[in-house]
Design a protein around this motif. Structure first.
Motif, PDB file in Angstrom:
ATOM      1  N   UNK A  30      43.070 162.917  20.718  1.00  0.00           N
ATOM      2  CA  UNK A  30      43.453 163.383  19.383  1.00  0.00           C
ATOM      3  C   UNK A  30      44.875 162.950  19.048  1.00  0.00           C
ATOM      4  N   UNK A  31      45.759 163.025  20.030  1.00  0.00           N
ATOM      5  CA  UNK A  31      47.142 162.571  19.826  1.00  0.00           C
ATOM      6  C   UNK A  31      47.166 161.081  19.493  1.00  0.00           C
ATOM      7  N   UNK A  32      46.341 160.314  20.190  1.00  0.00           N
ATOM      8  CA  UNK A  32      46.245 158.884  19.923  1.00  0.00           C
ATOM      9  C   UNK A  32      45.775 158.623  18.495  1.00  0.00           C
ATOM     10  N   UNK A  33      44.773 159.382  18.047  1.00  0.00           N
ATOM     11  CA  UNK A  33      44.290 159.217  16.675  1.00  0.00           C
ATOM     12  C   UNK A  33      45.377 159.512  15.654  1.00  0.00           C
ATOM     13  N   UNK A  34      46.187 160.538  15.940  1.00  0.00           N
ATOM     14  CA  UNK A  34      47.285 160.882  15.023  1.00  0.00           C
ATOM     15  C   UNK A  34      48.343 159.783  14.992  1.00  0.00           C
ATOM     16  N   UNK A  35      48.696 159.264  16.172  1.00  0.00           N
ATOM     17  CA  UNK A  35      49.703 158.198  16.240  1.00  0.00           C
ATOM     18  C   UNK A  35      49.213 156.950  15.513  1.00  0.00           C
ATOM     19  N   UNK A  36      47.947 156.586  15.725  1.00  0.00           N
ATOM     20  CA  UNK A  36      47.419 155.379  15.086  1.00  0.00           C
ATOM     21  C   UNK A  36      47.425 155.502  13.564  1.00  0.00           C
ATOM     22  N   UNK A  37      47.119 156.696  13.077  1.00  0.00           N
ATOM     23  CA  UNK A  37      47.131 156.909  11.627  1.00  0.00           C
ATOM     24  C   UNK A  37      48.526 156.716  11.055  1.00  0.00           C
ATOM     25  N   UNK A  38      49.499 157.334  11.707  1.00  0.00           N
ATOM     26  CA  UNK A  38      50.881 157.215  11.237  1.00  0.00           C
ATOM     27  C   UNK A  38      51.362 155.778  11.350  1.00  0.00           C
TER      28      UNK A  38
ATOM     29  N   UNK B  96      38.746 161.030  15.648  1.00  0.00           N
ATOM     30  CA  UNK B  96      38.584 161.190  14.199  1.00  0.00           C
ATOM     31  C   UNK B  96      39.384 162.394  13.704  1.00  0.00           C
ATOM     32  N   UNK B  97      39.309 163.503  14.447  1.00  0.00           N
ATOM     33  CA  UNK B  97      40.009 164.728  14.031  1.00  0.00           C
ATOM     34  C   UNK B  97      41.517 164.529  14.031  1.00  0.00           C
ATOM     35  N   UNK B  98      42.038 163.870  15.071  1.00  0.00           N
ATOM     36  CA  UNK B  98      43.476 163.624  15.130  1.00  0.00           C
ATOM     37  C   UNK B  98      43.951 162.756  13.984  1.00  0.00           C
ATOM     38  N   UNK B  99      43.164 161.714  13.687  1.00  0.00           N
ATOM     39  CA  UNK B  99      43.517 160.832  12.571  1.00  0.00           C
ATOM     40  C   UNK B  99      43.447 161.574  11.239  1.00  0.00           C
ATOM     41  N   UNK B 100      42.400 162.386  11.072  1.00  0.00           N
ATOM     42  CA  UNK B 100      42.234 163.131   9.822  1.00  0.00           C
ATOM     43  C   UNK B 100      43.355 164.141   9.626  1.00  0.00           C
ATOM     44  N   UNK B 101      43.720 164.828  10.712  1.00  0.00           N
ATOM     45  CA  UNK B 101      44.793 165.828  10.622  1.00  0.00           C
ATOM     46  C   UNK B 101      46.127 165.173  10.273  1.00  0.00           C
ATOM     47  N   UNK B 102      46.399 164.019  10.884  1.00  0.00           N
ATOM     48  CA  UNK B 102      47.650 163.321  10.588  1.00  0.00           C
ATOM     49  C   UNK B 102      47.689 162.863   9.133  1.00  0.00           C
ATOM     50  N   UNK B 103      46.554 162.380   8.643  1.00  0.00           N
ATOM     51  CA  UNK B 103      46.506 161.928   7.252  1.00  0.00           C
ATOM     52  C   UNK B 103      46.678 163.099   6.290  1.00  0.00           C
ATOM     53  N   UNK B 104      46.044 164.224   6.626  1.00  0.00           N
ATOM     54  CA  UNK B 104      46.174 165.406   5.770  1.00  0.00           C
ATOM     55  C   UNK B 104      47.620 165.903   5.749  1.00  0.00           C
TER      56      UNK B 104
ATOM     57  N   UNK C  40      49.596 152.938  11.404  1.00  0.00           N
ATOM     58  CA  UNK C  40      48.944 151.989  10.507  1.00  0.00           C
ATOM     59  C   UNK C  40      49.302 152.237   9.041  1.00  0.00           C
ATOM     60  N   UNK C  41      49.400 153.493   8.654  1.00  0.00           N
ATOM     61  CA  UNK C  41      49.630 153.787   7.235  1.00  0.00           C
ATOM     62  C   UNK C  41      51.107 153.775   6.840  1.00  0.00           C
ATOM     63  N   UNK C  42      52.002 154.002   7.803  1.00  0.00           N
ATOM     64  CA  UNK C  42      53.419 154.126   7.436  1.00  0.00           C
ATOM     65  C   UNK C  42      54.336 153.138   8.137  1.00  0.00           C
ATOM     66  N   UNK C  43      53.830 152.467   9.188  1.00  0.00           N
ATOM     67  CA  UNK C  43      54.701 151.583   9.972  1.00  0.00           C
ATOM     68  C   UNK C  43      54.202 150.144   9.932  1.00  0.00           C
ATOM     69  N   UNK C  44      54.000 149.643   8.750  1.00  0.00           N
ATOM     70  CA  UNK C  44      53.692 148.230   8.501  1.00  0.00           C
ATOM     71  C   UNK C  44      52.318 147.786   8.977  1.00  0.00           C
ATOM     72  N   UNK C  45      51.353 148.668   8.947  1.00  0.00           N
ATOM     73  CA  UNK C  45      49.948 148.316   9.154  1.00  0.00           C
ATOM     74  C   UNK C  45      49.658 147.625  10.485  1.00  0.00           C
ATOM     75  N   UNK C  46      50.197 148.169  11.555  1.00  0.00           N
ATOM     76  CA  UNK C  46      49.808 147.756  12.902  1.00  0.00           C
ATOM     77  C   UNK C  46      49.426 149.007  13.685  1.00  0.00           C
ATOM     78  N   UNK C  47      48.754 148.808  14.790  1.00  0.00           N
ATOM     79  CA  UNK C  47      48.335 149.923  15.625  1.00  0.00           C
ATOM     80  C   UNK C  47      49.299 150.096  16.797  1.00  0.00           C
ATOM     81  N   UNK C  48      49.478 151.330  17.216  1.00  0.00           N
ATOM     82  CA  UNK C  48      50.385 151.605  18.321  1.00  0.00           C
ATOM     83  C   UNK C  48      49.712 151.455  19.677  1.00  0.00           C
TER      84      UNK C  48
END
Length: 237
Positions: free
Chosen positions: A24-32, A189-197, A34-42
């Motif tokens: 879940x932490x990974x999903x949150x990091x990837x969301x942040x 999915x949940x981690x990514x969704x929570x980060x986006x929300x 990709x969406x805020x740090x120049x569209x790359x994955x961590x």
């Protein structure tokens, strides 16, 4: 207690839950990332290699630096953890102490990143953006390597393509799918969704989510290690 010896047993519920929290932490990091740090994955280097290739193919600098930063950061994090855990044997029932120390280090790095993110109001740019991107990649590289070092008591947490393929093969071909795999996929999915929300509702706080999830994973994984130590002390007494 040093983590020598042969693996035995199998991971219990606490360890499996800790792995889910790290996913879940990974999903949150990837969301942040990709969406805020120049569209790359961590943490997904396969995608970053493809992004680097596309940037080179365009014959332009856009995207090249970002992909290289992520690749270098991931490699640095993984390399550091490999050095710290070198020569230690993983157990099947708990995470070795050095793996735990590496995850605590990851949490500390994520805490610093959360502070920088909050200071930027959830909208970093320029050098701050690059620093956060590299830091996120270091954290994901460290997490990925820590799970490799943990051995049979762990599972991939930063890339799940192989996990999904294995689940399908075992389910269709052998009829023995791992029931925790859907939990890990759902956690991503949940981690990514929570980060986006959070990015929408409270942008400054979005960076804190990965830190909270990694801390939760560490706290959950401590109990099996303590039980192991208590059992070993009891045998020595």
């Amino acid at each position: 207690m040093e983590d020598h010896g042969e693996p035995e047993g199998s991971p219990g519920r606490e360890i499996r839950i800790a792995v889910v929290a790290l996913v879940a932490a990974s999903g949150a990091v990837e969301t942040i990332s990709f969406t805020a740090l120049d569209h790359v994955f961590a943490g997904v280097m396969t995608s970053n290699l493809a992004l680097l290739g596309m940037a080179i193919g365009r014959a332009g600098g856009t995207g090249t630096v970002s992909a290289l930063l992520a690749l270098a950061g991931f490699g640095a994090g993984a390399g550091l953890v490999a050095w710290v855990t070198h020569g230690r044997t993983g157990f099947a029932t708990h995470w070795p102490p050095r793996v735990m120390y590496c995850l605590i280090g990851e949490a500390a790095l994520l805490a610093v990143g959360a502070g920088v993110w909050a200071a930027s109001g959830g909208a970093p740019d320029g050098v701050t953006q690059d620093a956060l991107q590299a830091g996120a990649a270091v954290a994901m590289g460290a997490q990925a390597a820590a799970m490799v070092a943990a051995g049979r008591a762990a599972a991939p947490t930063t890339y799940l393509t192989g996990t999904l393929a294995t689940y399908i093969v075992h389910g269709v071909g052998r009829g023995r799918p791992d029931r925790w795999v859907p939990a890990r996929l759902g956690a991503l999915i949940a981690g990514a969704a929570a980060a986006m929300a959070l990015r929408r509702a409270a942008p400054s706080w979005a960076g804190a989510l990965p830190f909270v999830l990694v801390v939760a994973a560490v706290l959950t994984a401590i109990r099996p290690l303590r039980v192991r130590r208590s059992a070993t002390d009891g045998q020595r007494a």
